[in-house]
Scaffold this active site. Structure first.
Site, PDB file in Angstrom:
ATOM      1  N   LYS A  71      -8.487 -12.239  10.311  1.00 22.74           N
ATOM      2  CA  LYS A  71      -8.177 -11.091  11.165  1.00 22.74           C
ATOM      3  C   LYS A  71      -9.331 -10.102  11.104  1.00 22.74           C
ATOM      4  O   LYS A  71      -9.801  -9.595  12.124  1.00 22.74           O
ATOM      5  CB  LYS A  71      -6.896 -10.399  10.684  1.00 22.74           C
ATOM      6  CG  LYS A  71      -5.623 -11.166  10.980  1.00 22.74           C
ATOM      7  CD  LYS A  71      -4.403 -10.325  10.626  1.00 22.74           C
ATOM      8  CE  LYS A  71      -3.118 -11.083  10.946  1.00 22.74           C
ATOM      9  NZ  LYS A  71      -1.929 -10.291  10.733  1.00 22.74           N
TER      10      LYS A  71
ATOM     11  N   GLU B  15      16.599 -20.007  12.419  1.00 22.61           N
ATOM     12  CA  GLU B  15      17.693 -20.841  11.920  1.00 22.61           C
ATOM     13  C   GLU B  15      18.835 -19.974  11.458  1.00 22.61           C
ATOM     14  O   GLU B  15      19.988 -20.252  11.721  1.00 22.61           O
ATOM     15  CB  GLU B  15      17.185 -21.702  10.760  1.00 22.61           C
ATOM     16  CG  GLU B  15      16.790 -23.070  11.212  1.00 22.61           C
ATOM     17  CD  GLU B  15      16.875 -24.079  10.083  1.00 22.61           C
ATOM     18  OE1 GLU B  15      16.670 -23.683   8.922  1.00 22.61           O
ATOM     19  OE2 GLU B  15      17.145 -25.237  10.375  1.00 22.61           O
TER      20      GLU B  15
ATOM     21  N   ARG C  92      13.201 -17.530  22.819  1.00 20.71           N
ATOM     22  CA  ARG C  92      12.783 -18.742  22.109  1.00 20.71           C
ATOM     23  C   ARG C  92      13.897 -19.762  22.288  1.00 20.71           C
ATOM     24  O   ARG C  92      15.027 -19.509  21.890  1.00 20.71           O
ATOM     25  CB  ARG C  92      12.573 -18.444  20.640  1.00 20.71           C
ATOM     26  CG  ARG C  92      11.560 -17.365  20.419  1.00 20.71           C
ATOM     27  CD  ARG C  92      11.701 -16.752  19.060  1.00 20.71           C
ATOM     28  NE  ARG C  92      11.175 -17.612  18.034  1.00 20.71           N
ATOM     29  CZ  ARG C  92      10.329 -17.188  17.101  1.00 20.71           C
ATOM     30  NH1 ARG C  92       9.934 -15.940  17.077  1.00 20.71           N
ATOM     31  NH2 ARG C  92       9.889 -18.009  16.187  1.00 20.71           N
TER      32      ARG C  92
ATOM     33  N   ASN D 152      -0.855  -7.926   5.029  1.00 21.99           N
ATOM     34  CA  ASN D 152      -1.820  -8.899   5.528  1.00 21.99           C
ATOM     35  C   ASN D 152      -2.673  -8.329   6.654  1.00 21.99           C
ATOM     36  O   ASN D 152      -3.627  -8.938   7.084  1.00 21.99           O
ATOM     37  CB  ASN D 152      -1.107 -10.180   5.990  1.00 21.99           C
ATOM     38  CG  ASN D 152      -0.015  -9.877   6.970  1.00 21.99           C
ATOM     39  OD1 ASN D 152       0.391  -8.729   7.124  1.00 21.99           O
ATOM     40  ND2 ASN D 152       0.449 -10.883   7.672  1.00 21.99           N
ATOM     41  N   ASP D 153      -2.309  -7.157   7.113  1.00 24.30           N
ATOM     42  CA  ASP D 153      -3.104  -6.524   8.171  1.00 24.30           C
ATOM     43  C   ASP D 153      -4.100  -5.526   7.601  1.00 24.30           C
ATOM     44  O   ASP D 153      -4.893  -4.951   8.336  1.00 24.30           O
ATOM     45  CB  ASP D 153      -2.193  -5.791   9.150  1.00 24.30           C
ATOM     46  CG  ASP D 153      -1.141  -6.705   9.715  1.00 24.30           C
ATOM     47  OD1 ASP D 153      -1.502  -7.815  10.103  1.00 24.30           O
ATOM     48  OD2 ASP D 153       0.038  -6.320   9.746  1.00 24.30           O
TER      49      ASP D 153
ATOM     50  N   ASP E 137      -1.102  -7.025  15.208  1.00 23.08           N
ATOM     51  CA  ASP E 137      -0.327  -7.995  14.472  1.00 23.08           C
ATOM     52  C   ASP E 137       0.914  -8.271  15.311  1.00 23.08           C
ATOM     53  O   ASP E 137       1.238  -7.510  16.220  1.00 23.08           O
ATOM     54  CB  ASP E 137       0.038  -7.358  13.130  1.00 23.08           C
ATOM     55  CG  ASP E 137       0.928  -8.247  12.316  1.00 23.08           C
ATOM     56  OD1 ASP E 137       0.688  -9.458  12.321  1.00 23.08           O
ATOM     57  OD2 ASP E 137       1.847  -7.729  11.678  1.00 23.08           O
ATOM     58  N   LYS E 138       1.585  -9.362  15.046  1.00 22.87           N
ATOM     59  CA  LYS E 138       2.783  -9.626  15.842  1.00 22.87           C
ATOM     60  C   LYS E 138       4.049  -9.176  15.145  1.00 22.87           C
ATOM     61  O   LYS E 138       4.709  -8.238  15.566  1.00 22.87           O
ATOM     62  CB  LYS E 138       2.875 -11.121  16.175  1.00 22.87           C
ATOM     63  CG  LYS E 138       4.028 -11.449  17.099  1.00 22.87           C
ATOM     64  CD  LYS E 138       4.271 -12.915  17.209  1.00 22.87           C
ATOM     65  CE  LYS E 138       4.968 -13.481  16.007  1.00 22.87           C
ATOM     66  NZ  LYS E 138       6.377 -13.082  15.891  1.00 22.87           N
ATOM     67  N   THR E 139       4.325  -9.849  14.031  1.00 20.03           N
ATOM     68  CA  THR E 139       5.605  -9.615  13.381  1.00 20.03           C
ATOM     69  C   THR E 139       5.662  -8.201  12.831  1.00 20.03           C
ATOM     70  O   THR E 139       4.790  -7.772  12.102  1.00 20.03           O
ATOM     71  CB  THR E 139       5.797 -10.613  12.237  1.00 20.03           C
ATOM     72  OG1 THR E 139       5.399 -11.887  12.704  1.00 20.03           O
ATOM     73  CG2 THR E 139       7.223 -10.633  11.792  1.00 20.03           C
TER      74      THR E 139
ATOM     75  N   ASP F 254       1.510  -3.832  10.435  1.00 21.47           N
ATOM     76  CA  ASP F 254       2.489  -3.193   9.565  1.00 21.47           C
ATOM     77  C   ASP F 254       2.481  -3.745   8.156  1.00 21.47           C
ATOM     78  O   ASP F 254       2.990  -3.123   7.248  1.00 21.47           O
ATOM     79  CB  ASP F 254       3.881  -3.346  10.156  1.00 21.47           C
ATOM     80  CG  ASP F 254       4.332  -4.789  10.098  1.00 21.47           C
ATOM     81  OD1 ASP F 254       3.475  -5.675  10.276  1.00 21.47           O
ATOM     82  OD2 ASP F 254       5.513  -5.040   9.856  1.00 21.47           O
TER      83      ASP F 254
END
EC number: 7.6.2.1
Lengths: 1164, 369
Positions: free
Chosen positions: A782, A489, A587, A805-806, A393-395, A802
């Site tokens: 996934k 932001e 970014r 959703n994983d 996962d990334k985040t 983490d």
């Protein structure tokens, strides 16, 4: 009781809950809020556990053997030879199960005994979670976890709003909004709540997280209830002082518990191989049984029938065939030790040991969050040494999900000193009382330039303070809380705040800021909203002086095209900076402004209005209108935000790829963000020949793009290099780290690629790529990707994540790893291993996994060897004892061989062995490869072990046979009696297998020494004890080997025989191993021999021109803000947007008509 | 035989952890203990098979085994052994008649005489064995067909022996003592040896019938049941089916060698491991006066032929053997040691050659990274 509840649950068609009325609710026997994940209690433990254990085929098999042994005609072994090991195995497993269950009880208790505040008879009382009942009204405070599924009744926030974080449920960390039922506001008072007696009628418990429907009846009125009114168990209350909720579902009925299905039992490939091999061995056993039974038939016919005067057949036996039939079973009993009962339990013990080593590893301990690594499953360790694919996962896994304003370029001047955690952070407080102390920036030059009043710097930060969709909340003077819907932001606005341009508040038409201590209110004329195609957003504001200015921020690729030609020089410099930032994995956004004259504004606002009102193609027309005014802008500079990677992520990924492990990133994030992270963690490098992007929305386009990818893979020659911006120097091709291709695939394309007809194509393309990034994927996708690789590549997969959703991915991969300590614990709960930082993965795989695999393989090889060497002797003896199933050894030896004499040294090897030290295997990741290729234990290795075992058994039988048949003691008594023969063979066997384990052990710790020597010592001690007169006097029947030990072990001939047998068994092995080591050394052998430093791996970052643009922003916020809707509702709108986004963003994406199809080069 | 290097692993990089441990009052750290065991840093000996260790090992094994083998072979060759098959299979063999006429049911015993010549004199103690072939004393049903409690003099087991003894457990109501198939098939040929003096006179060779069983068997394992005398002790028991006389008459001349503790019986009860076996029958003790125990010359073996073996194609032998420190004649051990030693030595040479030939390659093998 659980059963009854389940039963009730099946019947429940709708749920009726009356607030504050326990008697009424008790009628329905709803589940209480007590959760129970434990399996046993004191009374049920023994029967239930035994029942479960006998469901294991192996245990049943041994039970069957035990029953066979009770038949006297068959019984070739005493009953205790089987029951002792069986009892031992059962009790070890039972102890382990009991410990596991104890911990489950403990964690259940911990959860059940959390305190919560319940409104009982008008007053708030502390109550344990488990005592909360359906229908209770509960008070929650900020940052508390939700106790059960609640209906939100009232909140301290205006409009009955309340903010929750649902990370544990769905992994989304953004704050969501829930609103209380739209009943009269007097419910806000706890006194009124105490008398609240509304009744809720709703759906029965289910596992749909995003759906709820029901009705509240109160004072003869009906109020519809939706998911918007629900607080689900597992959520955490945020930014809300307090709220009250009515318990609708409790304990096992909550959506969280309904979603936590029984975890699938995972087996390792070694497990499966072991099971296959055990079946083969079983077949082999039957074959041997048949051979010996045939032998028995022949013998009984030819010899036995004549020998009847001395040895008549046992009563039921009247012919040789029946005798052969019985002899088959007798031999099955004797030879059952080839399928050793202790195998499974030893494997478990070893794995448990390895798990403890993982738990104890200080180098996998995160001191920030005080979390040690945890092996939550103890059965998968050796699979960690065979991983080929890592799905990450990334985040929260690769990144910390913290954005920090890191560098900037203002009017061609670069500020910011890199990403390092250097000493002197800028102190903003003396300069700006509104500054946020959490903000860190490392370049005082920028602050200076703001202080001296540099116009560009001021304009730069003014832009940042105006051009955004952040909402602010000011609880008290100066205590500002920003609610940004994207962390980028937030970071930018926060930066502007610290540099003196503080965004204070907004209304639909105004933005109030404090600029260097002076409050300024701008009127907001228009928000030119962000979307994926425009990749920019603008605001048009009128300052108090009346001048209209457009502020724009966006991707450099789009923004730089829209600059006024006079910016050429500045643009070049800024582009250089942008490239620098992009190369650092930051970014980036470019910032620009444009002065708009009053007339121009009039004209444009007219066209904008008409576009806004258009019925058809509204979006296109709006975009066109926006496009018109975002022209000829003046460049201000660029921002660089660091999406903070977790510590050591890029090193870990580099190391893993050196170890030939493919890392795939599966993220729900946007493509740009994901790609950006791909670069910053060195998964994607500028040295890659090409990075394919697959973002087609139709089957055809995806197929076509995949085809292109394959073509590219196929012709990895020079002609492909044109696509890449910088031709690769040939030497660089040799570098391991610079892979050939990268692949980026979008969620909607993935949906097509995962279809049955295209999946093969997808897998082959993706697997040819060094790095694969799947963005915009749903949790289900996934899992599908993981399943796809499992299905097509037959490779061991590891998923790490983490968030909730994983969970699906973690559950479907062979090994699931949860990152603990930050977000919810859903992922950790579903995982097999958990630790706090991604970088620990390298240690888990390359050190612990590798060792576990090595140890397990060595253990298995030796284990099968020793059992074959032990058992096959009976087979050879069969030919000399009339196939009568007479054992060669004493019964006690058979009982103790596997559990006492030979178990500990091999266990010690299986737990402690190391071929190379841990730091060495991290320095030389290639050492990981044997595991992936499954070289150390496979069918071939198994047959070699078996062959060695059989060879040993031949030697062990025929050497004593040849020597002893004519030998005598020095007193003239022949040595060829059965007991001497048994003792000699047994001693030779124990010595040979001990020498063999000594040869196999590569890492002699004290424990190994103790176990090896101890086992030998124990053998002789026990042998002397069993053959002693004392025991014989007590049990003359059982211990009839009396005096055998002394009389045998004092004979020089016996020792000469043992030495000879040992030499014959070991010398060929030694020669073979030496030859292998000398001629074809494995890498680990080489490393072991030459302990010298390997060359440092080159991890060079090379420059290239790539846009670092990435922005976790969503479209639609500008509209919300400027719409005529009441500002106070805006946060509700935010919530509804967020929920729409979360549930069905893929549909939203599909609705967009033009695909944002990027040429690959734009990302290079 | 292996290169040894004690390697306590370096403790670098672990200081920081131990330093940061202090701080009383802080939340309890879950940091795992920094012990060598938990961190898998136990000091360990890591042997590696190298040419420097393996090749010398081969030579050493060779150099040890070959001399031992030669020693064993020479010793074994110095042992004198004489073996004669008296089964009586052939028509011209002396026991042919006995072998073919005798069965368990015969009431009268049959005798036969075998003449043989010892070419060389046998010095020191000479051991006399009987050998049986194709006799499956190691058959499972045979091996278990005994009751050690009964043989140990247990009163209850005497009257009620284990079921293992079936079908030789009881005759009618009387229990068999000793019960079981092993006891039932007791070897009951009696052998007498005579030296034929040059004058032609037969000189009986004294055969000692004690000291032929294991000490533990004789003194621990086998005991007569308690009783005033043996017949009383064995009262109410029947003799085994094949026996001619009850157990308490096995050696009426010597009460210390009678009943269960009769050494011929004990020797028989120690079952053989293989279907061809020999059992010690008598010892011919060294004659103090003359130089050799059995001088070379002609001998007569007088056999009371009681034990039928032809029915199952068995063979009976009489063996005379002298003994050395390593027991009886055993040429195999010496040959095996010489062979294994030579092979080890040869392997050592071969491996040395291979190692030298490919030495460069293995040294240049690099650690790729």
């Amino acid at each position: 009781r659980m059963r009854r509840e389940r039963f009730w649950f099946c019947l429940e068609e709708e749920r009726k809950v009356k607030a504050n009325d326990r008697e009424y609710n008790e009628k329905f026997q709803y589940a209480s809020n007590c959760i129970m994940t434990s399996k046993y209690n004191m009374l049920t433990f023994l029967p239930v556990n035994l029942f479960e254990q006998f469901q294991e085929v192996a245990n049943t098999y041994f039970l069957f053997l035990l029953i066979l042994q009770l038949i006297p005609q068959i019984s070739s072994l005493s009953w205790f030879t089987t029951i002792v090991p069986l009892a031992l195995v059962l009790s070890i497993t039972a102890v382990k199960d009991a410990t596991d269950d104890y911990f489950r009880h403990r964690s259940d208790n911990q959860v059940n005994n959390h305190q919560s505040q319940v409104l009982i008879r008008g007053s708030l009382q502390k109550e344990r979670w488990m005592n909360v009942r359906v229908g209770d009204i509960i008070k929650l405070e900020n940052n508390q976890s939700v106790v059960a599924d609640l209906l939100l009744l009232s909140s301290s926030e205006p409009h009955g709003l309340c903010y929750i974080e649902t990370a544990e449920l769905d992994g989304e960390t953004n704050v969501k909004v829930r609103q209380s039922v739209s009943v009269p506001a007097e419910l806000g008072d706890p006194n009124n709540l105490a008398t609240f007696n509304g009744e809720v009628v709703c759906e029965p418990p289910n596992n749909k997280l995003d759906r709820f429907c029901g009705t509240l009846y109160w004072r003869d009125k009906k109020y519809p209830l939706t998911n918007q009114n629900m607080l689900l168990r597992g959520c955490v209350l945020r930014n809300t002082e307090a709220c009250y909720g009515l318990v609708i579902f409790a304990g096992p009925d909550t959506k969280l518990m309904q979603n936590s299905g029984r975890t699938k039992f995972k087996r390792t490939s070694i497990d499966r191989l072991m099971n296959t091999l055990v079946l083969w061995i079983f077949g082999f056993l039957v074959c041997m049984g048949v051979i010996l039974a045939v032998g028995n038939a022949v013998w009984e016919k030819e010899v036995g029938s004549l020998f009847q005067s001395y040895l008549p057949w046992d009563p039921p036996v009247d012919n040789f065939l029946f005798s052969a039939f019985l002899s088959f079973w007798s031999y099955v009993i004797i030879l059952n030790t080839v399928v050793p009962i202790s195998l499974y339990v030893s494997v478990e013990v070893i794995r448990l040991g390895h798990s403890y080593f993982i738990n104890w590893d200080r180098q996998m301990f995160c001191s920030q969050c005080n979390t040690a690594a945890e092996a939550r499953t103890t059965t998968l360790n050796e699979e960690l040494g065979q991983v080929e694919y890592v799905f990450s996962d990334k985040t929260g896994t690769l990144t910390q999900n913290i954005m920090s304003f890191n560098k900037c370029s203002i009017n061609g001047q670069a500020y910011g000193k890199g990403t390092s955690r250097e000493k002197n952070t800028l102190d903003f407080t003396p300069f700006n009382p509104l500054a946020n102390p959490d903000f860190c920036f490392y370049d005082e030059k920028l602050l200076e330039s703001v202080k001296v009043g540099d116009w560009h710097s001021h304009e730069y930060f003014r832009l940042l303070s105006l051009c955004h969709t952040v909402m602010s909340e000011e609880k008290s003077e100066g205590e500002l809380v920003y609610k940004a819907q994207s962390p980028d932001e937030g970071a930018l606005v926060k930066a502007a705040r610290n540099f003196g341009f503080v965004f204070r508040s907004r209304t639909p038409g105004t933005i109030t800021t404090t600029e260097l201590g002076r409050t300024v209110t701008y009127s907001l004329l228009a928000i030119l909203d962000f979307n994926n195609i425009r990749k920019r957003m603008s605001v048009i504001v009128r300052n108090p002086a009346g001048r209209i200015r457009l502020y724009c921020k966006g991707a450099d690729t789009v923004l730089l095209e829209r600059l006024h030609p006079c910016n050429q020089e500045l643009m070049t410099i800024t582009s250089d900076h942008l490239n620098e930032y992009a190369a650092d994995g930051l970014r980036t956004l470019a910032l620009a402004y444009r002065d708009v004259s009053e007339e121009e504004w009039e004209v444009w606002s007219e066209s904008h209005r008409s576009a806004d009102k258009a019925v058809d193609c509204r979006e296109d027309r709006l975009a066109a209108a926006y496009d018109k005014i975002e022209q000829d802008m003046m460049l201000l500079g660029a921002t660089a935000i660091e999406d903070k990677l977790q510590e050591g992520v890029s090193e870990t990924i580099a190391l893993l790829s050196l170890a030939n492990i493919k890392v795939w990133v599966l993220t729900g994030d946007k493509q740009e963000t994901a790609v950006n992270i791909g670069y910053s963690c060195k998964m994607l490098t500028d040295d890659m020949m090409e990075v394919f992007t697959i973002s087609g929305r139709t089957v055809q386009s995806v197929r076509q793009e995949l085809g292109e990818g394959q073509e590219g893979d196929g012709v990895a020659g020079d002609d492909q290099l044109q696509g890449s911006p910088c031709p690769l120097p040939p030497t660089y091709l040799m570098d391991n780290i610079s892979g050939e291709f990268g692949l980026i695939i979008n969620g909607h394309s993935l949906a097509h690629a995962l279809e049955a007809d295209m999946e093969v194509e997808f897998v082959s393309t993706a697997c040819a790529c060094k790095a694969v990034i799947c963005c915009r994927v749903t949790p289900l996708q996934k899992a599908q990707v993981v399943e796809l690789i499992k299905k097509h590549k037959k490779a061991v997969t590891l998923a790490i994540g983490d968030g909730a959703n994983d969970v699906s991915m973690i559950k479907s991969a062979h090994i699931g790893v949860g990152i603990s300590g930050q977000e919810g614990i859903q992922a950790v709960l579903a995982s097999d291993y958990s630790f706090a930082q991604f970088r620990f993965l390298q240690r888990l795989l390359l050190v612990h996994g590798r060792w576990s695999y090595l140890r397990m393989c060595r253990f298995l090889c030796y284990f099968f060897y020793k059992n074959f060497a032990f058992t096959m002797v009976h087979f050879w003896f069969g030919f000399f004892c009339g196939f009568s199933a007479q054992t060669v050894y004493d019964q006690f030896f058979i009982t103790l061989y596997n559990i006492v004499y030979t178990s500990l040294p091999v266990l010690a090897m299986g737990i402690f062995d190391q071929d190379v030290p841990d730091h060495r295997s991290l320095e030389c990741p290639k050492l990981y490869e044997p595991g992936q290729l499954n070289l150390l234990f496979n069918k071939k290795e198994f047959f070699i072990c078996i062959a060695q075992g059989i060879y040993t058994s031949v030697v062990l039988f025929f050497m004593p046979y040849a020597v002893l048949s004519n030998a005598t003691q020095s007193t003239g008594v022949p040595l060829a009696d059965y007991q001497t023969f048994a003792a000699t063979t047994a001693t030779a066997l124990v010595i040979v297998v001990s020498v063999q384990i000594a040869l196999d052990t590569g890492f002699w710790t004290v424990i190994n020494h103790v176990f090896v020597w101890g086992s030998l010592g124990l053998y002789f001690t026990i042998m002397l004890a069993l053959h002693s007169q004392t025991l014989f006097r007590i049990f003359p029947k059982q211990f009839h080997f009396v005096g055998c030990a002394q009389s045998t072990l004092l004979q020089p001939v016996v020792w000469l025989t043992i030495a000879l047998a040992t030499a014959i068994c070991i010398v060929p092995v030694l020669a073979f191993r030496f030859l292998k080591l000398d001629l074809k050394p494995q890498l680990s052998d080489t490393v072991r021999t030459h302990l010298r430093k390997p060359a440092e791996s080159r991890l060079g970052a090379r420059g290239g021109s790539r846009s670092g643009y990435a922005f976790a922003h969503q479209e639609g916020f500008g509209e919300l803000i400027t719409s005529g809707k009441n500002m106070r509702l805006s946060s509700l709108g935010l919530a509804s947007f967020a929920s729409r986004h979360s549930s069905s963003w893929i549909e939203t994406l599909r609705r967009k008509n033009t695909p944002p199809k990027e040429p690959c080069s734009s990302f290079l | 035989m292996m290169a040894s290097s004690y390697n306590a692993k370096d403790e670098d990089g672990h200081h920081s952890g131990s330093v940061s441990h202090g701080g009383a009052g802080t939340a309890k750290s879950k940091k795992p203990d920094n012990t060598a065991f938990k961190q898998q840093r136990l000091p360990a000996w890591q042997p590696i098979l190298t040419a420097g260790t393996v090749l010398p090992a081969f030579f050493v094994i060779g150099l040890i085994f070959i001399p031992i083998g030669i020693g064993l072979y020479v010793t074994s060759n110095n042992i004198k052994e004489f073996e004669i098959d008296y089964t009586g299979v052939n028509v011209d063999s002396p026991c042919y008649t006995c072998a073919n006429n005798f069965s368990w049911n015969s009431t009268t015993s049959c005798s036969c005489t075998v003449n043989f010549t010892l070419e060389q004199p046998f010095e020191n103690n000479v051991y006399m064995y009987y050998g049986l072939s194709n006799f499956y004393q190691n058959h499972r049903r045979y091996v278990k067909s005994r009751d050690d409690r009964q043989l140990n003099g247990d009163a209850t087991a005497l009257k009620d022996p284990s079921n293992d003894c079936e079908p030789y457990r009881k005759i009618g109501v009387e229990t068999i003592a000793p019960c079981g198939a092993i006891a039932n098939s007791l070897f009951n040929d009696s052998l007498e040896l005579y030296y034929v003096e040059p004058s032609g006179a037969l000189n009986a060779v004294p055969l000692a019938k004690k000291g032929i069983a294991w000490w533990t068997d004789r003194n621990v394992k086998f005991r007569n049941p308690a009783g005033v005398d043996l017949p009383t002790a064995f009262k109410g028991t029947a003799k085994p089916v094949n026996w001619r006389k009850p157990v308490y008459e096995l050696d009426p001349s010597d009460p210390d060698n009678n009943g269960f503790i009769n050494e011929d019986f004990i020797v028989w009860m120690r079952t053989a491991a293989l279907p061809t076996f020999r059992k010690l029958y008598r010892i011919i003790h060294k004659n103090q006066s003359s130089t050799s125990t059995l001088p070379s010359g002609r001998y007569v073996l007088n056999i009371t032929y009681n034990y039928p073996v032809l029915s199952f194609d068995g063979r009976k032998r009489m063996i005379l053997s002298t003994i050395s420190w390593m027991g009886g004649k055993n040429p195999f051990l010496g040959i095996a040691y010489i062979t294994v030693g030579s092979i080890c030595f040869f392997l050592g040479v071969v491996l040395l050659i291979i190692h030298h030939k490919y030495d460069t390659r293995s040294n240049s093998a690099d650690i790729p990274n």
